[in-house]
Scaffold this motif. Sequence first.
Motif, PDB file in Angstrom:
ATOM      1  N   ASP A  34       0.261  -2.156  -6.267  1.00 19.53           N
ATOM      2  CA  ASP A  34       0.769  -1.580  -7.511  1.00 19.53           C
ATOM      3  C   ASP A  34      -0.316  -1.147  -8.485  1.00 19.53           C
ATOM      4  O   ASP A  34      -0.010  -0.784  -9.623  1.00 19.53           O
ATOM      5  N   GLN A  35      -1.570  -1.157  -8.047  1.00 17.87           N
ATOM      6  CA  GLN A  35      -2.660  -0.671  -8.883  1.00 17.87           C
ATOM      7  C   GLN A  35      -3.162   0.643  -8.314  1.00 17.87           C
ATOM      8  O   GLN A  35      -3.360   0.776  -7.103  1.00 17.87           O
ATOM      9  N   ILE A  36      -3.372   1.640  -9.187  1.00 20.26           N
ATOM     10  CA  ILE A  36      -3.788   2.959  -8.725  1.00 20.26           C
ATOM     11  C   ILE A  36      -5.172   2.888  -8.092  1.00 20.26           C
ATOM     12  O   ILE A  36      -6.125   2.400  -8.694  1.00 20.26           O
ATOM     13  N   SER A  37      -5.266   3.395  -6.873  1.00 22.59           N
ATOM     14  CA  SER A  37      -6.537   3.457  -6.156  1.00 22.59           C
ATOM     15  C   SER A  37      -7.196   4.823  -6.343  1.00 22.59           C
ATOM     16  O   SER A  37      -8.384   4.924  -6.597  1.00 22.59           O
ATOM     17  N   THR A  65       2.271   1.501 -13.752  1.00 23.13           N
ATOM     18  CA  THR A  65       2.326   0.566 -12.646  1.00 23.13           C
ATOM     19  C   THR A  65       3.727   0.478 -12.089  1.00 23.13           C
ATOM     20  O   THR A  65       4.706   0.716 -12.782  1.00 23.13           O
ATOM     21  N   ARG A  69      -1.659   3.850  -4.283  1.00 21.59           N
ATOM     22  CA  ARG A  69      -1.690   2.566  -4.972  1.00 21.59           C
ATOM     23  C   ARG A  69      -1.846   1.452  -3.959  1.00 21.59           C
ATOM     24  O   ARG A  69      -1.258   1.480  -2.875  1.00 21.59           O
ATOM     25  N   HIS A 104       0.872  -1.173   0.000  1.00 28.01           N
ATOM     26  CA  HIS A 104       0.000   0.000   0.000  1.00 28.01           C
ATOM     27  C   HIS A 104       0.910   1.224   0.000  1.00 28.01           C
ATOM     28  O   HIS A 104       1.781   1.338   0.865  1.00 28.01           O
TER      29      HIS A 104
END
Length: 315
Positions: free
Chosen positions: A85-88, A100, A82, A67
Amino acid sequence: MRFAPLAAWIVLGIWAAPAVADEAHDWLERLAQAERAQSYQGTFIYERNGSFSTHAIWRRVEGEGSHERLLQLDGMPQEVVRVDDQISCVTGSLADQLSTGPLWPSRQLIAAQLQQSYELRLVGKSRVAGRAAVVLALLPRDQHRYGIELHVDMQSGLPLKSLLLSDKGQLLERFQFTRLNTSMPATKSLQGGAGCQPLRPAVTQIETDPVWQSDWLPPGFALHASTQRRSPASDEAVACLVYGDGLARFSVFLEPLRGAAAEDLRSQVGPTTAVSRRVQTEQGDVMVTVVGEIPMGTAERVALSMRALPAEEAP
């Protein structure tokens, strides 16, 4: 032990006192492990083209999950969060600048993959953000990539400072911690502010088999990914090929012009080069754009070497 900056090694092309290569490789592997597994929080400066910005960063790693939150402290607040590794969430002005991967510029280096293109040296010790560090230098073996100087925290293995330099020793980009704490960040500090909005991608991207290839690549570079996305300007399908050598990366975008007017372009901001060339194919003209951390001449040569695979060769 004092050391000369990597710029001096690049300009002079010599090393003062070669260290044991195995020790340098061990530090590089430790750095890669720390970037995957170490939690931390701190502030760092980013420099490019003589312009500076200051950022706060929080990263928490638990098991296989991570996170991260990055907050720009200068000017208008800008941030990105993120999860794994995924944009939140992200502020609007940053949405088109992100990819990423970790927010701090992790290069996920593997010594064994770099030996063909770089000479790895342990060149001394330093002190960054009040912490003792060892200095690693990756000297390019040819003119198709930049050199890098890494100051690695002796305690945690994290990179405290990263310098990217041209073949003439010019500083292209600097990341440098001014404060680092390797304790686990609190949950509250990882939450985005009111201006951090869920990201809604403007384009759709899917993995594809490559239908383009380069007749020439810089030694050591290989194809890492092939995707297709929709251009936000024309809704045209755009092929994207990503190449890397274990340290440097560049992307090649190929967009059919369908008779549209387009001019060749070339620009460089810090280490990032962008070259666009109009290329004729049997199916019509295509705009080939190369973007990445490679010298201008290398990007231009890649752009001019791209060709469409004949139907019988395409997967």
